[in-house]
Design an enzyme around this catalytic site. Structure first.
Site, PDB file in Angstrom:
ATOM      1  N   GLU A   1       0.925  -1.085  -0.055  1.00 30.67           N
ATOM      2  CA  GLU A   1       0.160   0.099   0.032  1.00 30.67           C
ATOM      3  C   GLU A   1       0.994   1.216   0.076  1.00 30.67           C
ATOM      4  OE1 GLU A   1      -3.250   1.204  -0.063  1.00 30.67           O
ATOM      5  OE2 GLU A   1      -2.436   2.994   0.230  1.00 30.67           O
ATOM      6  N   GLN A   2       0.471   2.155  -1.009  1.00 26.30           N
ATOM      7  CA  GLN A   2       1.432   3.494  -1.099  1.00 26.30           C
ATOM      8  C   GLN A   2       1.237   4.379   0.231  1.00 26.30           C
ATOM      9  OE1 GLN A   2      -0.158   5.592  -4.396  1.00 26.30           O
ATOM     10  NE2 GLN A   2      -2.108   6.003  -3.500  1.00 26.30           N
TER      11      GLN A   2
ATOM     12  N   ARG B   1     -16.962   3.429   5.848  1.00 26.64           N
ATOM     13  CA  ARG B   1     -16.014   2.816   4.949  1.00 26.64           C
ATOM     14  C   ARG B   1     -15.090   2.274   6.055  1.00 26.64           C
ATOM     15  NH1 ARG B   1     -16.506   4.407  -0.598  1.00 26.64           N
ATOM     16  NH2 ARG B   1     -14.475   3.691  -0.566  1.00 26.64           N
TER      17      ARG B   1
ATOM     18  N   TYR C   1     -28.491   8.141   4.038  1.00 27.08           N
ATOM     19  CA  TYR C   1     -28.630   6.989   4.767  1.00 27.08           C
ATOM     20  C   TYR C   1     -27.970   6.985   5.974  1.00 27.08           C
ATOM     21  CZ  TYR C   1     -24.430   5.434   2.029  1.00 27.08           C
ATOM     22  OH  TYR C   1     -23.161   5.372   1.477  1.00 27.08           O
TER      23      TYR C   1
ATOM     24  N   ASP D   1     -11.793  -1.226  -8.632  1.00 27.95           N
ATOM     25  CA  ASP D   1     -11.933   0.029  -9.546  1.00 27.95           C
ATOM     26  C   ASP D   1     -10.573  -0.195 -10.536  1.00 27.95           C
ATOM     27  OD1 ASP D   1     -13.957   0.932  -8.314  1.00 27.95           O
ATOM     28  OD2 ASP D   1     -13.059   2.748  -7.341  1.00 27.95           O
TER      29      ASP D   1
HETATM   30  C1  LIG Z   1     -19.158   8.972  -3.670  1.00 34.28           C
HETATM   31  C2  LIG Z   1     -19.221   7.654  -3.774  1.00 34.28           C
HETATM   32  C3  LIG Z   1     -19.966   6.718  -3.189  1.00 34.28           C
HETATM   33  C4  LIG Z   1     -19.662   5.380  -3.315  1.00 34.28           C
HETATM   34  N1  LIG Z   1     -20.999   4.794  -2.718  1.00 34.28           N
HETATM   35  C5  LIG Z   1     -20.745   3.335  -2.883  1.00 34.28           C
HETATM   36  C6  LIG Z   1     -21.649   2.500  -2.048  1.00 34.28           C
HETATM   37  O1  LIG Z   1     -22.631   2.998  -1.488  1.00 34.28           O
HETATM   38  N2  LIG Z   1     -21.424   1.195  -2.293  1.00 34.28           N
HETATM   39  C7  LIG Z   1     -20.330   0.416  -3.123  1.00 34.28           C
HETATM   40  O2  LIG Z   1     -20.172  -0.722  -3.219  1.00 34.28           O
HETATM   41  N3  LIG Z   1     -19.268   1.357  -3.680  1.00 34.28           N
HETATM   42  C8  LIG Z   1     -19.639   2.669  -3.352  1.00 34.28           C
HETATM   43  N4  LIG Z   1     -18.702   3.546  -3.943  1.00 34.28           N
HETATM   44  C9  LIG Z   1     -17.599   2.845  -4.942  1.00 34.28           C
HETATM   45  C10 LIG Z   1     -16.392   2.286  -3.932  1.00 34.28           C
HETATM   46  O3  LIG Z   1     -15.972   3.564  -3.249  1.00 34.28           O
HETATM   47  C11 LIG Z   1     -15.212   1.855  -4.523  1.00 34.28           C
HETATM   48  O4  LIG Z   1     -15.433   1.151  -5.929  1.00 34.28           O
HETATM   49  C12 LIG Z   1     -14.156   1.080  -3.946  1.00 34.28           C
HETATM   50  O5  LIG Z   1     -13.665   1.845  -3.046  1.00 34.28           O
HETATM   51  C13 LIG Z   1     -13.247   0.685  -4.672  1.00 34.28           C
HETATM   52  O6  LIG Z   1     -12.321  -0.173  -4.030  1.00 34.28           O
HETATM   53  P1  LIG Z   1     -10.814  -0.421  -4.530  1.00 34.28           P
HETATM   54  O7  LIG Z   1     -10.056  -1.191  -3.475  1.00 34.28           O
HETATM   55  O8  LIG Z   1     -10.865  -1.234  -5.791  1.00 34.28           O
HETATM   56  O9  LIG Z   1     -10.025   0.786  -4.766  1.00 34.28           O
HETATM   57  P2  LIG Z   1      -9.486   2.134  -3.566  1.00 34.28           P
HETATM   58  O10 LIG Z   1     -10.669   2.128  -2.639  1.00 34.28           O
HETATM   59  O11 LIG Z   1      -9.291   3.052  -4.408  1.00 34.28           O
HETATM   60  O12 LIG Z   1      -8.075   1.499  -3.152  1.00 34.28           O
HETATM   61  C14 LIG Z   1      -7.135   1.490  -3.993  1.00 34.28           C
HETATM   62  C15 LIG Z   1      -5.828   1.412  -2.846  1.00 34.28           C
HETATM   63  O13 LIG Z   1      -4.547   1.370  -3.610  1.00 34.28           O
HETATM   64  C16 LIG Z   1      -3.632   2.320  -3.312  1.00 34.28           C
HETATM   65  N5  LIG Z   1      -2.792   2.376  -4.293  1.00 34.28           N
HETATM   66  C17 LIG Z   1      -3.351   3.367  -5.322  1.00 34.28           C
HETATM   67  N6  LIG Z   1      -2.091   3.195  -6.164  1.00 34.28           N
HETATM   68  C18 LIG Z   1      -1.140   2.576  -5.638  1.00 34.28           C
HETATM   69  C19 LIG Z   1       0.263   2.568  -6.226  1.00 34.28           C
HETATM   70  N7  LIG Z   1       0.619   2.682  -7.279  1.00 34.28           N
HETATM   71  N8  LIG Z   1       0.958   1.468  -5.324  1.00 34.28           N
HETATM   72  C20 LIG Z   1       0.657   1.082  -4.040  1.00 34.28           C
HETATM   73  N9  LIG Z   1      -0.719   1.397  -3.579  1.00 34.28           N
HETATM   74  C21 LIG Z   1      -1.516   2.347  -4.394  1.00 34.28           C
HETATM   75  C22 LIG Z   1      -4.662   3.326  -2.548  1.00 34.28           C
HETATM   76  O14 LIG Z   1      -3.853   4.308  -1.847  1.00 34.28           O
HETATM   77  C23 LIG Z   1      -5.665   2.659  -2.040  1.00 34.28           C
HETATM   78  O15 LIG Z   1      -5.654   2.344  -0.570  1.00 34.28           O
HETATM   79  C24 LIG Z   1     -18.749   4.834  -3.885  1.00 34.28           C
HETATM   80  C25 LIG Z   1     -18.097   5.770  -4.591  1.00 34.28           C
HETATM   81  C26 LIG Z   1     -18.169   7.101  -4.665  1.00 34.28           C
HETATM   82  C27 LIG Z   1     -17.028   8.068  -5.191  1.00 34.28           C
END
Ligand SMILES: Cc1cc2nc3c(=O)[nH]c(=O)nc-3n(C[C@H](O)[C@H](O)[C@H](O)COP(=O)(O)OP(=O)(O)OC[C@H]3O[C@@H](n4cnc5c(N)ncnc54)[C@H](O)[C@@H]3O)c2cc1C
Length: 401
Positions: free
Chosen positions: A30-31, A104, A209, A287
């Site tokens: 993790e960065q 979260r 909510y 994502d």
């Molecule tokens: C306003 C809003 C509301 C939302 N509501 C919902 C909801 O109600 N329900 C739902 O299911 N989803 C919701 N989402 C979507 C959800 O927040 C994301 O889809 C989810 O957080 C994605 O998780 P992830 O682990 O794929 O990515 P992220 O949460 O982006 O995690 C990526 C991680 O990788 C790290 N990282 C990035 N680049 C590097 C690198 N080069 N080297 C090392 N580490 C790195 C980052 O620091 C981070 O910790 C919402 C999003 C938004 C914007």
């Protein structure tokens, strides 16, 4: 088998936990200097709750959850309901899981607390990933590298793993921005119903909510804007700007917005679905491979489903990584692509601009809700019905037969 995970967000930590449950060796990079999540809520729908059940964390999830009574569509001015999907026992029995709201940070902690400290590497910013003769190698900004049988990019919308292995593509600015805030209420209050409320108005919608067992209300207020807004959890804006943008909306929202201390602005971007997210022994999750608009509340849910399916696929054929990754992609890519495109479409239907269009949409919602509230209100049955645990059962079945 050794798996390296880039990114310790909800998706990366869920995958690390799920792989450890299967006895697979994991390292997570993790960065940031620690695991952490922003102060905001997230809706976790039954499909993702089933994945969490499959990871053995169901009771711990429920300890942190708020149970909304219904998903309710409301008129932006009058608050009149145009659909109501009850989320009580019948709903839970049908999907074998509840619909919950959670902070979260509590969701991240669910996966991260069980990870042994020795497998978590912080301050590790990945700069790229390449294939090796037998696996893959991740390189980091400090000049170090890590080799494993599989490297998974769970590094979010701006994924370095995706960029280095699959090529950079531009994100699509949607013309939507959202105001995001958490309001401490000290408990369920009169002017905020204990539901997942979707307030739909011209060119905008608001979702409210409860989280933290009902102690706080989460606000996601989405508006259309001609000005570009950064995609960031940390860009602050003002309560006054939010109040001005939603002037004329129902008084209950005005009262809620007036109690906001900190407001963040988030520009909404998305990408088209990818054609493939496997290259040799490298893949993506969450994502990083399927960023989506938040209008179906599925981004975190899809990352959690991915995590269970990928862990099951790797556990089922540890000596054949290409087979495991192709099964993972075949199971996950069509579903997440459909959710990405449907979420995009919701951005249009939730924001219809004229009173005539809104009235026709609301009449249709009401008609469907009368027929069968659970399945047809806003037509999310196909999202919630999915059970990622069935994937593992499907992998076992041929061998058992
Ligand atoms: C306003 C809003 C509301 C939302 N509501 C919902 C909801 O109600 N329900 C739902 O299911 N989803 C919701 N989402 C979507 C959800 O927040 C994301 O889809 C989810 O957080 C994605 O998780 P992830 O682990 O794929 O990515 P992220 O949460 O982006 O995690 C990526 C991680 O990788 C790290 N990282 C990035 N680049 C590097 C690198 N080069 N080297 C090392 N580490 C790195 C980052 O620091 C981070 O910790 C919402 C999003 C938004 C914007």
């Amino acid at each position: 088998m050794k798996v390296g995970i880039i990114g310790g967000g909800i998706g990366g930590t869920a995958l690390a936990w799920a792989l450890l449950q299967k006895g697979i060796e994991v390292a997570i990079f993790e960065q940031a200097d620690a695991f952490g999540e922003v102060g905001a809520g997230v809706q976790i729908t039954p499909n993702a709750v089933k994945a969490i059940k499959g990871m053995g964390l169901y009771d711990q999830l429920l300890d942190r959850a708020f149970y909304p009574q219904a998903i309710v569509g409301r008129n932006w001015q009058s608050a009149a309901e145009n659909f109501r999907i009850p989320l009580g026992q019948e709903f839970r029995d049908h999907y074998d899981a509840p619909f919950i709201h959670i902070h979260r940070a509590d969701l991240l902690e669910l996966f991260a607390t069980g990870l042994p400290a020795g497998i978590c590497h912080f301050g590790a910013r990945c700069t790229g990933v390449e294939e090796t003769a037998t696996g893959a190698r991740a390189s980091f900004a400090d000049g170090s590298a890590f080799e494993a049988d599989v490297i998974v990019g769970a590094d979010g919308v701006r994924s370095a793993v995706r960029g280095s292995v699959f090529g950079e593509t531009a994100m699509r600015w949607t013309g939507h921005m959202c105001y995001r805030a958490l309001v401490p209420t000290g408990g369920v209050v009169d002017h905020v119903s204990p539901d997942s409320s979707f307030w739909m108005g011209p060119n905008a919608h608001v979702v409210t909510y409860y989280v933290k067992g009902g102690e706080m209300v989460n606000i996601v207020a989405v508006a259309e804007t001609s000005e570009w807004v950064a995609e960031s959890w940390s860009t602050q804006t003002s309560r006054e700007e939010m109040l001005a943008t939603f002037e004329g909306w129902n008084g209950a929202l005005g009262r809620l917005f007036a109690d906001v201390d900190e407001v963040f602005a988030w520009g909404l971007f998305d990408r088209d679905p990818m054609e493939s997210w496997v290259r040799g022994h490298v893949t993506l999750l969450g994502d990083a491979c399927h960023p989506m608009l938040p209008f179906l509340s599925q981004g975190a849910g899809m990352a959690i489903e991915d995590a269970l399916v990928l862990a099951e696929a790797l556990a089922a054929s540890p000596s054949d990584v290409p087979l495991a990754l192709s099964r993972y992609e075949a199971e996950r890519l069509p579903r997440t692509a459909r959710v990405q495109l449907e979420a995009r479409e919701r951005g249009r239907t939730y924001h219809l601009p004229t009173p005539e269009e809104m009235a026709a949409r609301d009449a249709e919602y009401a008609r469907r809700a009368r027929e069968e509230p659970r399945t047809t209100g806003i037509n999310t049955d196909w999202v919630y019905d999915y059970d990622p645990r069935a994937f593992a059962a499907g992998l076992r079945a041929p061998e058992e037969a």
